[in-house]
Design a protein around this motif. Structure first.
Motif, PDB file in Angstrom:
ATOM      1  N   HIS A  89     -43.579-106.588 -17.377  1.00  0.00           N
ATOM      2  CA  HIS A  89     -42.936-105.519 -18.147  1.00  0.00           C
ATOM      3  C   HIS A  89     -41.552-105.946 -18.634  1.00  0.00           C
ATOM      4  CE1 HIS A  89     -42.138-101.431 -19.410  1.00  0.00           C
ATOM      5  NE2 HIS A  89     -40.996-101.483 -18.780  1.00  0.00           N
ATOM      6  N   ARG A  90     -40.822-106.626 -17.763  1.00  0.00           N
ATOM      7  CA  ARG A  90     -39.462-107.054 -18.100  1.00  0.00           C
ATOM      8  C   ARG A  90     -39.445-108.092 -19.220  1.00  0.00           C
ATOM      9  NH1 ARG A  90     -37.983-109.284 -13.364  1.00  0.00           N
ATOM     10  NH2 ARG A  90     -38.134-111.382 -14.131  1.00  0.00           N
TER      11      ARG A  90
ATOM     12  N   ALA B 238     -46.419-106.997 -12.174  1.00  0.00           N
ATOM     13  CA  ALA B 238     -46.317-106.004 -13.252  1.00  0.00           C
ATOM     14  C   ALA B 238     -44.871-105.805 -13.679  1.00  0.00           C
ATOM     15  CB  ALA B 238     -46.924-104.683 -12.804  1.00  0.00           C
ATOM     16  N   ALA B 239     -43.968-105.757 -12.723  1.00  0.00           N
ATOM     17  CA  ALA B 239     -42.548-105.593 -13.038  1.00  0.00           C
ATOM     18  C   ALA B 239     -42.030-106.782 -13.843  1.00  0.00           C
ATOM     19  CB  ALA B 239     -41.739-105.429 -11.754  1.00  0.00           C
ATOM     20  N   ARG B 240     -42.428-107.973 -13.459  1.00  0.00           N
ATOM     21  CA  ARG B 240     -41.999-109.178 -14.167  1.00  0.00           C
ATOM     22  C   ARG B 240     -42.590-109.188 -15.580  1.00  0.00           C
ATOM     23  NH1 ARG B 240     -42.904-113.645 -17.260  1.00  0.00           N
ATOM     24  NH2 ARG B 240     -41.498-115.284 -16.709  1.00  0.00           N
TER      25      ARG B 240
ATOM     26  N   PHE C 174     -47.705-105.207  -8.046  1.00  0.00           N
ATOM     27  CA  PHE C 174     -46.534-104.486  -8.549  1.00  0.00           C
ATOM     28  C   PHE C 174     -45.404-105.438  -8.933  1.00  0.00           C
ATOM     29  CE2 PHE C 174     -48.233-100.639  -6.309  1.00  0.00           C
ATOM     30  CZ  PHE C 174     -48.351 -99.856  -7.446  1.00  0.00           C
ATOM     31  N   LEU C 175     -45.203-106.484  -8.154  1.00  0.00           N
ATOM     32  CA  LEU C 175     -44.162-107.463  -8.473  1.00  0.00           C
ATOM     33  C   LEU C 175     -44.495-108.177  -9.785  1.00  0.00           C
ATOM     34  CD1 LEU C 175     -41.528-108.797  -7.550  1.00  0.00           C
ATOM     35  CD2 LEU C 175     -42.911-110.480  -6.340  1.00  0.00           C
TER      36      LEU C 175
ATOM     37  N   SER D   6     -48.790-105.077  -3.365  1.00  0.00           N
ATOM     38  CA  SER D   6     -47.377-105.437  -3.543  1.00  0.00           C
ATOM     39  C   SER D   6     -47.215-106.626  -4.496  1.00  0.00           C
ATOM     40  CB  SER D   6     -46.708-105.718  -2.194  1.00  0.00           C
ATOM     41  OG  SER D   6     -47.316-106.804  -1.550  1.00  0.00           O
TER      42      SER D   6
ATOM     43  N   THR E  76     -42.399-104.324 -24.701  1.00  0.00           N
ATOM     44  CA  THR E  76     -41.355-103.549 -24.032  1.00  0.00           C
ATOM     45  C   THR E  76     -40.029-103.710 -24.760  1.00  0.00           C
ATOM     46  OG1 THR E  76     -42.453-103.892 -21.926  1.00  0.00           O
ATOM     47  CG2 THR E  76     -40.179-103.155 -21.851  1.00  0.00           C
TER      48      THR E  76
END
Length: 61
Positions: free
Chosen positions: A41-42, A37-39, A34-35, A31, A47
């Motif tokens: 990516h953003r 990775a999301a940050r 994933f958090l 978890s 991107t």
């Protein structure tokens, strides 16, 4: 090296950006990974260029 604090992380996460600009995420649990990775990516310039790579004034078909 930059230190960023994210709410929701259970443990510290290391994000290393290689010389090609690719992030490598090292986390103690899924978890947190994933958090992070999301940050990543953003906020990634790769991107942003992929999203806004079309010329201004043009539309998607």
């Amino acid at each position: 090296m930059e230190t960023i604090t994210l709410e929701g992380l259970a443990h510290p996460v290391d994000i290393l950006i290689d010389h090609w600009g690719v992030p490598h995420i090292f986390a103690d649990n899924e978890s947190d990974a994933f958090l992070a990775a999301a940050r990543t990516h953003r906020t990634s310039p790769l991107t942003a260029s992929a999203i806004s790579g079309r010329p201004k004034g043009r539309r998607f078909a």
